[in-house]
Design a protein around this motif. Structure first.
Motif, PDB file in Angstrom:
ATOM      1  N   VAL A   9       5.477   7.982  -2.170  1.00  0.00           N
ATOM      2  CA  VAL A   9       5.824   7.840  -3.581  1.00  0.00           C
ATOM      3  C   VAL A   9       5.332   9.072  -4.333  1.00  0.00           C
ATOM      4  CG1 VAL A   9       5.528   6.442  -5.668  1.00  0.00           C
ATOM      5  CG2 VAL A   9       5.598   5.330  -3.432  1.00  0.00           C
ATOM      6  N   GLY A  10       6.259   9.796  -4.921  1.00  0.00           N
ATOM      7  CA  GLY A  10       5.870  10.962  -5.717  1.00  0.00           C
ATOM      8  C   GLY A  10       5.094  12.003  -4.937  1.00  0.00           C
ATOM      9  N   GLY A  11       5.423  12.175  -3.661  1.00  0.00           N
ATOM     10  CA  GLY A  11       4.720  13.155  -2.839  1.00  0.00           C
ATOM     11  C   GLY A  11       3.342  12.715  -2.381  1.00  0.00           C
ATOM     12  N   GLN A  12       3.064  11.412  -2.453  1.00  0.00           N
ATOM     13  CA  GLN A  12       1.770  10.878  -2.036  1.00  0.00           C
ATOM     14  C   GLN A  12       1.981   9.750  -1.032  1.00  0.00           C
ATOM     15  OE1 GLN A  12       0.213   9.647  -5.840  1.00  0.00           O
ATOM     16  NE2 GLN A  12      -0.796  11.613  -6.145  1.00  0.00           N
ATOM     17  N   LEU A  13       1.024   9.609  -0.105  1.00  0.00           N
ATOM     18  CA  LEU A  13       1.074   8.518   0.858  1.00  0.00           C
ATOM     19  C   LEU A  13       0.342   7.313   0.270  1.00  0.00           C
ATOM     20  CD1 LEU A  13       2.030   7.643   3.674  1.00  0.00           C
ATOM     21  CD2 LEU A  13      -0.235   8.279   4.518  1.00  0.00           C
ATOM     22  N   HIS A  22      -3.035  -0.875  -4.634  1.00  0.00           N
ATOM     23  CA  HIS A  22      -2.735  -0.109  -3.424  1.00  0.00           C
ATOM     24  C   HIS A  22      -3.718   1.044  -3.265  1.00  0.00           C
ATOM     25  CE1 HIS A  22      -0.646   1.881  -6.765  1.00  0.00           C
ATOM     26  NE2 HIS A  22      -0.819   3.009  -6.085  1.00  0.00           N
ATOM     27  N   LEU A  23      -3.670   1.685  -2.099  1.00  0.00           N
ATOM     28  CA  LEU A  23      -4.429   2.906  -1.846  1.00  0.00           C
ATOM     29  C   LEU A  23      -3.491   4.092  -1.923  1.00  0.00           C
ATOM     30  CD1 LEU A  23      -6.554   2.075   1.339  1.00  0.00           C
ATOM     31  CD2 LEU A  23      -7.323   2.104  -1.035  1.00  0.00           C
ATOM     32  N   VAL A  24      -4.007   5.215  -2.399  1.00  0.00           N
ATOM     33  CA  VAL A  24      -3.294   6.483  -2.330  1.00  0.00           C
ATOM     34  C   VAL A  24      -4.165   7.408  -1.496  1.00  0.00           C
ATOM     35  CG1 VAL A  24      -2.375   8.447  -3.614  1.00  0.00           C
ATOM     36  CG2 VAL A  24      -2.238   6.157  -4.601  1.00  0.00           C
ATOM     37  N   ARG A 132      -5.846  15.737   7.722  1.00  0.00           N
ATOM     38  CA  ARG A 132      -5.502  15.355   6.343  1.00  0.00           C
ATOM     39  C   ARG A 132      -4.488  16.296   5.705  1.00  0.00           C
ATOM     40  NH1 ARG A 132     -11.645  14.851   5.006  1.00  0.00           N
ATOM     41  NH2 ARG A 132     -12.137  13.343   6.631  1.00  0.00           N
ATOM     42  N   THR A 133      -4.286  17.455   6.294  1.00  0.00           N
ATOM     43  CA  THR A 133      -3.244  18.353   5.759  1.00  0.00           C
ATOM     44  C   THR A 133      -1.864  17.708   5.893  1.00  0.00           C
ATOM     45  OG1 THR A 133      -3.023  19.522   7.868  1.00  0.00           O
ATOM     46  CG2 THR A 133      -4.558  20.451   6.242  1.00  0.00           C
ATOM     47  N   LEU A 134      -1.727  16.752   6.817  1.00  0.00           N
ATOM     48  CA  LEU A 134      -0.464  16.021   6.963  1.00  0.00           C
ATOM     49  C   LEU A 134      -0.125  15.240   5.695  1.00  0.00           C
ATOM     50  CD1 LEU A 134      -1.054  14.606  10.556  1.00  0.00           C
ATOM     51  CD2 LEU A 134       0.460  16.498   9.926  1.00  0.00           C
ATOM     52  N   LEU A 135      -1.116  14.926   4.900  1.00  0.00           N
ATOM     53  CA  LEU A 135      -0.895  14.172   3.674  1.00  0.00           C
ATOM     54  C   LEU A 135      -0.132  14.973   2.617  1.00  0.00           C
ATOM     55  CD1 LEU A 135      -4.336  12.362   3.545  1.00  0.00           C
ATOM     56  CD2 LEU A 135      -2.090  11.314   3.938  1.00  0.00           C
ATOM     57  N   ASP A 139       6.592  12.145   3.496  1.00  0.00           N
ATOM     58  CA  ASP A 139       7.885  11.719   4.056  1.00  0.00           C
ATOM     59  C   ASP A 139       7.972  12.041   5.541  1.00  0.00           C
ATOM     60  OD1 ASP A 139       8.981  10.659   1.700  1.00  0.00           O
ATOM     61  OD2 ASP A 139       9.748  12.603   1.064  1.00  0.00           O
ATOM     62  N   THR A 140       7.600  13.251   5.887  1.00  0.00           N
ATOM     63  CA  THR A 140       7.627  13.677   7.293  1.00  0.00           C
ATOM     64  C   THR A 140       6.630  12.859   8.113  1.00  0.00           C
ATOM     65  OG1 THR A 140       8.233  15.896   6.595  1.00  0.00           O
ATOM     66  CG2 THR A 140       7.364  15.666   8.828  1.00  0.00           C
TER      67      THR A 140
END
Length: 153
Positions: A9-13, A22-24, A132-135, A139-140
């Protein structure tokens, strides 16, 4: 994009229902939010564990069944039956102990494998800080973990 409790959502997991509690997961911190309001923030460096307790099912498509059943019930009673998904919970261990409700998206729980994947992914972020750089690309990340989970026996 969504896979079980994981959302982009909005570039965030996001873990849980982004419109409620929820958690971001961000590269530098974890936020516990209620809709758009941040209620607590935890730096990854101070987190030693995050445990998700979410309602689960062995059925792979719980949203489809619960959606059809709820639609049929609504049609039958011709009113909103006021049925809500069962809430889960999250517990964060580390510098600060924290426990709070985590809202779910739909009735019937999540497919068990999606919850396992979310839990494993969070554990990896704690154990391997470079992951954590995957965050930066949620989407990917969701595409990758969902594809791997569907192939796993």
């Amino acid at each position: 994009m969504r896979f079980g409790p994981l959302h982009s959502v909005g570039g965030q997991l996001v873990v849980g229902d982004p419109g409620r509690r929820h958690l971001v997961l961000l590269p530098d911190a974890v936020h516990y939010r209620n809709d758009d309001e941040v209620e607590a923030t935890f730096a990854w460096a101070g987190v030693t564990g995050i445990r998700l307790s979410l309602p689960t099912t062995r059925f792979r498509f719980p949203a489809a069944v619960s959606g059809v059943a709820l639609s049929a019930l609504t049609l039958f009673v011709q009113d909103d039956p006021q049925i809500s998904p069962k809430d889960g919970a999250v517990a964060i261990d580390g510098d600060e102990a924290f426990a709070a409700p985590l809202n779910c998206h739909h009735l019937g729980g999540y497919w068990q494998r999606t919850v396992d994947v979310a839990q494993d992914l969070i554990a990896r972020f704690i154990e391997e800080p470079t992951s954590r750089t995957l965050l930066h690309h949620p989407d990917t990340l969701i595409e990758t973990v969902s594809s791997a989970a569907r192939r796993r026996k």
